[in-house]
Design a protein around this motif. Structure first.
Motif, PDB file in Angstrom:
ATOM      1  N   ASP A 211     -14.471 -12.973 -18.781  1.00 31.44           N
ATOM      2  CA  ASP A 211     -14.032 -13.302 -20.145  1.00 31.44           C
ATOM      3  C   ASP A 211     -12.511 -13.288 -20.248  1.00 31.44           C
ATOM      4  OD1 ASP A 211     -16.694 -13.381 -20.775  1.00 31.44           O
ATOM      5  OD2 ASP A 211     -16.693 -11.550 -22.001  1.00 31.44           O
ATOM      6  N   TYR A 212     -11.881 -12.252 -19.686  1.00 30.60           N
ATOM      7  CA  TYR A 212     -10.428 -12.091 -19.799  1.00 30.60           C
ATOM      8  C   TYR A 212      -9.764 -11.879 -18.438  1.00 30.60           C
ATOM      9  CZ  TYR A 212     -11.178 -11.430 -24.825  1.00 30.60           C
ATOM     10  OH  TYR A 212     -11.530 -11.606 -26.146  1.00 30.60           O
ATOM     11  N   GLY A 213     -10.528 -12.065 -17.359  1.00 30.05           N
ATOM     12  CA  GLY A 213     -10.002 -11.753 -16.034  1.00 30.05           C
ATOM     13  C   GLY A 213      -8.812 -12.572 -15.614  1.00 30.05           C
ATOM     14  N   ASP A 214      -8.620 -13.746 -16.208  1.00 28.21           N
ATOM     15  CA  ASP A 214      -7.488 -14.598 -15.845  1.00 28.21           C
ATOM     16  C   ASP A 214      -6.243 -14.316 -16.682  1.00 28.21           C
ATOM     17  OD1 ASP A 214      -8.724 -15.899 -13.769  1.00 28.21           O
ATOM     18  OD2 ASP A 214      -9.397 -17.595 -14.975  1.00 28.21           O
ATOM     19  N   HIS A 215      -6.290 -13.298 -17.531  1.00 28.15           N
ATOM     20  CA  HIS A 215      -5.086 -12.904 -18.278  1.00 28.15           C
ATOM     21  C   HIS A 215      -4.085 -12.232 -17.329  1.00 28.15           C
ATOM     22  CE1 HIS A 215      -7.158 -14.240 -21.755  1.00 28.15           C
ATOM     23  NE2 HIS A 215      -6.500 -13.525 -22.636  1.00 28.15           N
ATOM     24  N   SER A 216      -2.930 -11.866 -17.834  1.00 27.59           N
ATOM     25  CA  SER A 216      -1.801 -11.472 -16.988  1.00 27.59           C
ATOM     26  C   SER A 216      -2.066 -10.217 -16.159  1.00 27.59           C
ATOM     27  CB  SER A 216      -0.557 -11.249 -17.846  1.00 27.59           C
ATOM     28  OG  SER A 216      -0.094 -12.470 -18.380  1.00 27.59           O
ATOM     29  N   LYS A 217      -1.934 -10.390 -14.850  1.00 30.04           N
ATOM     30  CA  LYS A 217      -1.975  -9.250 -13.929  1.00 30.04           C
ATOM     31  C   LYS A 217      -0.670  -8.463 -14.044  1.00 30.04           C
ATOM     32  CE  LYS A 217      -4.580 -11.917 -10.471  1.00 30.04           C
ATOM     33  NZ  LYS A 217      -4.549 -12.448  -9.078  1.00 30.04           N
ATOM     34  N   LEU A 218      -0.675  -7.274 -13.456  1.00 30.55           N
ATOM     35  CA  LEU A 218       0.562  -6.509 -13.396  1.00 30.55           C
ATOM     36  C   LEU A 218       1.518  -7.169 -12.418  1.00 30.55           C
ATOM     37  CD1 LEU A 218      -0.611  -2.798 -13.512  1.00 30.55           C
ATOM     38  CD2 LEU A 218      -0.422  -4.478 -15.333  1.00 30.55           C
ATOM     39  N   GLY A 219       2.801  -6.889 -12.578  1.00 32.00           N
ATOM     40  CA  GLY A 219       3.839  -7.541 -11.789  1.00 32.00           C
ATOM     41  C   GLY A 219       3.705  -7.305 -10.296  1.00 32.00           C
ATOM     42  N   SER A 220       4.018  -8.311  -9.529  1.00 36.43           N
ATOM     43  CA  SER A 220       3.898  -8.220  -8.079  1.00 36.43           C
ATOM     44  C   SER A 220       4.884  -7.216  -7.492  1.00 36.43           C
ATOM     45  CB  SER A 220       4.117  -9.601  -7.456  1.00 36.43           C
ATOM     46  OG  SER A 220       5.392 -10.113  -7.831  1.00 36.43           O
ATOM     47  N   TYR A 221       5.903  -6.832  -8.261  1.00 42.88           N
ATOM     48  CA  TYR A 221       6.880  -5.865  -7.745  1.00 42.88           C
ATOM     49  C   TYR A 221       6.222  -4.542  -7.380  1.00 42.88           C
ATOM     50  CZ  TYR A 221       7.103  -2.617 -11.705  1.00 42.88           C
ATOM     51  OH  TYR A 221       6.813  -1.663 -12.642  1.00 42.88           O
ATOM     52  N   LEU A 222       5.073  -4.232  -8.018  1.00 43.80           N
ATOM     53  CA  LEU A 222       4.402  -2.973  -7.732  1.00 43.80           C
ATOM     54  C   LEU A 222       3.995  -2.879  -6.264  1.00 43.80           C
ATOM     55  CD1 LEU A 222       2.130  -2.698 -10.881  1.00 43.80           C
ATOM     56  CD2 LEU A 222       3.914  -1.069 -10.239  1.00 43.80           C
ATOM     57  N   GLY A 223       3.609  -4.017  -5.672  1.00 48.15           N
ATOM     58  CA  GLY A 223       3.195  -4.015  -4.281  1.00 48.15           C
ATOM     59  C   GLY A 223       4.328  -3.743  -3.319  1.00 48.15           C
ATOM     60  N   GLY A 224       5.560  -3.904  -3.795  1.00 45.70           N
ATOM     61  CA  GLY A 224       6.707  -3.663  -2.928  1.00 45.70           C
ATOM     62  C   GLY A 224       7.350  -2.301  -3.104  1.00 45.70           C
ATOM     63  N   LEU A 225       6.844  -1.524  -4.041  1.00 48.94           N
ATOM     64  CA  LEU A 225       7.421  -0.208  -4.264  1.00 48.94           C
ATOM     65  C   LEU A 225       7.103   0.743  -3.115  1.00 48.94           C
ATOM     66  CD1 LEU A 225       6.723   0.497  -8.061  1.00 48.94           C
ATOM     67  CD2 LEU A 225       8.898  -0.116  -7.006  1.00 48.94           C
ATOM     68  N   THR A 226       8.057   1.579  -2.764  1.00 51.63           N
ATOM     69  CA  THR A 226       7.843   2.607  -1.743  1.00 51.63           C
ATOM     70  C   THR A 226       7.837   4.003  -2.332  1.00 51.63           C
ATOM     71  OG1 THR A 226      10.223   2.731  -1.268  1.00 51.63           O
ATOM     72  CG2 THR A 226       8.910   1.169   0.025  1.00 51.63           C
ATOM     73  N   SER A 227       8.092   4.091  -3.637  1.00 53.12           N
ATOM     74  CA  SER A 227       8.147   5.404  -4.279  1.00 53.12           C
ATOM     75  C   SER A 227       7.533   5.328  -5.671  1.00 53.12           C
ATOM     76  CB  SER A 227       9.595   5.908  -4.372  1.00 53.12           C
ATOM     77  OG  SER A 227      10.383   5.030  -5.166  1.00 53.12           O
ATOM     78  N   LYS A 228       7.197   6.490  -6.221  1.00 52.92           N
ATOM     79  CA  LYS A 228       6.665   6.601  -7.581  1.00 52.92           C
ATOM     80  C   LYS A 228       7.626   7.474  -8.379  1.00 52.92           C
ATOM     81  CE  LYS A 228       3.732  10.351  -5.858  1.00 52.92           C
ATOM     82  NZ  LYS A 228       2.374  10.894  -5.679  1.00 52.92           N
ATOM     83  N   ASP A 229       7.889   7.094  -9.611  1.00 49.12           N
ATOM     84  CA  ASP A 229       8.848   7.826 -10.441  1.00 49.12           C
ATOM     85  C   ASP A 229       8.168   8.976 -11.172  1.00 49.12           C
ATOM     86  OD1 ASP A 229      11.078   6.261  -9.825  1.00 49.12           O
ATOM     87  OD2 ASP A 229      10.591   4.790 -11.373  1.00 49.12           O
ATOM     88  N   TRP A 230       8.774  10.138 -11.116  1.00 46.45           N
ATOM     89  CA  TRP A 230       8.383  11.248 -11.983  1.00 46.45           C
ATOM     90  C   TRP A 230       9.224  11.252 -13.255  1.00 46.45           C
ATOM     91  CZ3 TRP A 230       7.805  16.179  -8.382  1.00 46.45           C
ATOM     92  CH2 TRP A 230       6.613  16.045  -7.641  1.00 46.45           C
ATOM     93  N   MET A 231      10.432  10.716 -13.151  1.00 47.64           N
ATOM     94  CA  MET A 231      11.325  10.666 -14.306  1.00 47.64           C
ATOM     95  C   MET A 231      12.443   9.686 -13.986  1.00 47.64           C
ATOM     96  SD  MET A 231      12.894  13.955 -16.325  1.00 47.64           S
ATOM     97  CE  MET A 231      12.956  13.907 -18.111  1.00 47.64           C
ATOM     98  N   THR A 232      12.911   8.975 -14.999  1.00 50.33           N
ATOM     99  CA  THR A 232      13.986   8.011 -14.785  1.00 50.33           C
ATOM    100  C   THR A 232      15.209   8.366 -15.621  1.00 50.33           C
ATOM    101  OG1 THR A 232      13.301   6.524 -16.577  1.00 50.33           O
ATOM    102  CG2 THR A 232      12.268   6.190 -14.400  1.00 50.33           C
ATOM    103  N   THR A 233      16.346   7.821 -15.209  1.00 52.79           N
ATOM    104  CA  THR A 233      17.563   8.043 -15.986  1.00 52.79           C
ATOM    105  C   THR A 233      17.430   7.422 -17.371  1.00 52.79           C
ATOM    106  OG1 THR A 233      18.565   6.046 -15.047  1.00 52.79           O
ATOM    107  CG2 THR A 233      19.004   8.114 -13.926  1.00 52.79           C
ATOM    108  N   ALA A 234      16.710   6.295 -17.453  1.00 45.32           N
ATOM    109  CA  ALA A 234      16.517   5.659 -18.755  1.00 45.32           C
ATOM    110  C   ALA A 234      15.834   6.620 -19.716  1.00 45.32           C
ATOM    111  CB  ALA A 234      15.694   4.382 -18.599  1.00 45.32           C
ATOM    112  N   GLU A 235      14.779   7.285 -19.269  1.00 42.94           N
ATOM    113  CA  GLU A 235      14.092   8.235 -20.145  1.00 42.94           C
ATOM    114  C   GLU A 235      15.047   9.321 -20.625  1.00 42.94           C
ATOM    115  OE1 GLU A 235      10.696  11.746 -20.215  1.00 42.94           O
ATOM    116  OE2 GLU A 235      10.761  10.405 -18.473  1.00 42.94           O
TER     117      GLU A 235
END
Length: 532
Positions: free
Chosen positions: A334-358
């Motif tokens: 029904d909605y499977g062709d709606h927007s996937k998450l950005g492909s940049y996620l596949g290139g990440l090597t780290s996960k953020d616990w907190m950012t300077t922006a926050e």
């Protein structure tokens, strides 16, 4: 989905055979047969307990674990993402029929040491080894462990409320719960001690071999992160206990430890890709939310094309198209062709616990509340936006900051027009320092919400605390009346594994809540209004 169900059932069976007081008796046993003498070289006997702590704050592997720990709860409730998959006949978390079999992973990733899980048992193991070592140089490890422990456990408390924390290390009381108020006071105490005591260890290399953060064992940076985390928690309690919030917040704002300004607190994922890439791209189980569409498209936000991909079908090919949470869905198609998450996620090597922006947005709110040392609200707000744009490589930030006309757009469902809904605010981007404080807060939190993506846990907590940004109510509410459609889900009920193995303490913990043990009961810091 078959894989998800298989792992869930297997984990439930395994967890059902454990109990809370036999938690991790073997945690200090070395499975590889290395002698204690060898392990004690370079503090390996202590340092070996850090990897599972790093891993389980936000667990990335296996991806199905993340799906149950964060994605099918906080990521949905925060307004970040929506699943196109009608799990369990569309009677599950997305329609407020809270699934204990899924949600227990939030808890067990913090408490259960099986299969590399756990935060609390390994923190206890570190404290025990430090005590056995009996020397001052080892204490550094307990202070760092406490910082990681608070990072993990404030998130657990922000899901359930009461939790096992301050009494956990004593085997006689390990099953006992703190109220959320008691837990937060313990968090502040542990962070304060760590920030103060780690100063003496700055420049020392003992933690470097065990540090999976991008700080590389730099103790000064760990102090900075702990101080920034204290500011986050101070803001979190600002509505329910303004005096405590101001005291702890001003400690952070005046501390020589400083605050994150140019470097995020990021954890190496040890070669794994971000699980959201697998869940979205590989499994097709998560898509852009309606709120993200309304806000990012309405704001003409350049981060949109980084966070999401254009839709592939349903008559909206090439557009950025989200899905409203809690609607009637018969099939993934029904909605499977709606927007996937950005492909940049596949290139990440780290996960953020907190950012300077926050941190800049935390300072902006602290300034709005009149806390000493916070600086100017507007300057911090604009610095937060700049930091987020820089993090994601988005252009046009100065024009964006000056945009005083764009507002979130109304949501139009491309499949079923009855799900369309108007966005409930005309919040703008350009900061208006002359507006009422509540409107200034909405601007701060809306931009903070964008900047913290994809950390749905923090975004959901901030939405519950402030009511911002405006999250669309579900259309289908299968809670049986326990969760108000307009007030939305406020917490997750205590998990079945705890009820089955730690019943007396769960009953006592339930009495510490503001209401019954269900998803409609507000947490301690969730007052329903902003104290400005």
């Amino acid at each position: 989905m078959k894989k998800l169900i298989t792992y869930t059932l297997a984990s439930v069976l395994a967890l059902g055979m454990t109990n809370c007081t036999e938690d991790f008796k073997d945690i200090n046993t070395n499975p590889h047969g290395i002698s204690d003498e060898s392990l004690q070289q370079r503090f390996n006997n202590i340092g070996a307990k850090f990897p599972p702590m790093f891993a389980n704050v936000i667990r990335v592997e296996p991806a199905w674990n993340y799906q149950l720990q964060h994605n099918l709860n906080a990521d949905l409730f925060s307004g970040y993402m929506t699943t196109p998959t009608p799990f369990a006949g569309n009677i599950s978390n997305q329609t407020y029929s809270l699934n204990s079999g899924w949600n227990q992973f939030i808890w067990t990733d913090a408490y259960d040491a099986n299969d590399g899980n756990g935060v609390m048992p390994y923190a206890r193991g570190i404290d025990e080894q430090v005590e056995l070592a009996g020397d001052e140089s080892s204490k550094m490890f307990s202070y760092i462990s406490d910082i990681i422990k608070v990072t993990a456990m404030h998130r657990i408390s922000d899901v359930f409320g009461p939790l096992r924390y301050s009494k956990y290390n004593d085997y006689e009381t390990t099953g006992a719960y703190d109220s959320q108020e008691e837990a937060y006071n313990a968090f502040f105490a542990d962070l304060g001690t760590a920030i103060d005591q780690l100063k003496a260890f700055e420049g020392q290399p003992q933690f470097t071999p065990f540090d999976l953060s991008e700080f590389g064992g730099d103790i000064a940076k760990w102090r900075t992160y702990a101080n920034s985390l204290r500011l986050r928690l101070a803001i979190r309690v600002s509505n329910v206990d303004p005096a405590l919030a101001k005291t702890e917040g001003e400690k952070s704002l005046s501390s020589d430890a400083g605050l994150l300004e140019s470097e995020n607190m990021a954890i190496d994922m040890q070669g794994f890709i971000h699980p959201l890439a697998t869940i979205s791209e590989g499994w097709g189980d998560i898509r852009m939310s309606a709120e993200m569409e309304s806000i990012l498209k309405g704001f003409n936000d350049a981060r949109l094309e980084t966070f999401f991909q254009p839709a592939l079908g349903n008559g909206v090919e090439g557009e950025y198209k989200g899905i409203r949470l809690g609607i009637a869905i018969e099939a993934k198609s029904d909605y499977g062709d709606h927007s996937k998450l950005g492909s940049y996620l596949g290139g990440l090597t780290s996960k953020d616990w907190m950012t300077t922006a926050e941190v800049y947005f935390l300072k902006a709110e602290a300034a709005l509340r009149g806390w000493t040392g916070a600086g100017d609200a507007q300057a911090n707000y604009e610095s937060g936006i700049r930091a987020s744009f820089a993090q994601h490589g988005a252009g046009g930030v100065e024009d964006y900051i000056m945009d005083a006309t764009s507002t979130p757009s109304d949501y139009v469902d491309a499949v079923n027009a009855s799900n369309s809904i108007a966005y409930a605010s005309d919040v703008k981007i350009a900061y208006d320092a002359t507006a009422p404080k509540e409107e200034q807060l909405e601007q701060i939190i809306t931009q903070k919400w964008i900047a913290m993506f994809p950390d749905g846990q923090e975004a959901w907590s901030e939405f519950r605390r402030t009511g911002f940004p405006k999250i669309f109510p579900v259309v289908v509410n299968n809670s049986g009346g326990t969760i108000d459609t307009d007030i939305q889900v406020r917490r997750i009920n205590f998990v079945d594994t705890e009820k089955n193995t730690n019943a007396a303490n769960v009953e006592a913990a339930t009495a510490l809540l503001k209401g019954p043990d269900n998803g409609g009961t507000r947490l301690w810091w969730d007052t329903g209004s902003n104290n400005l």
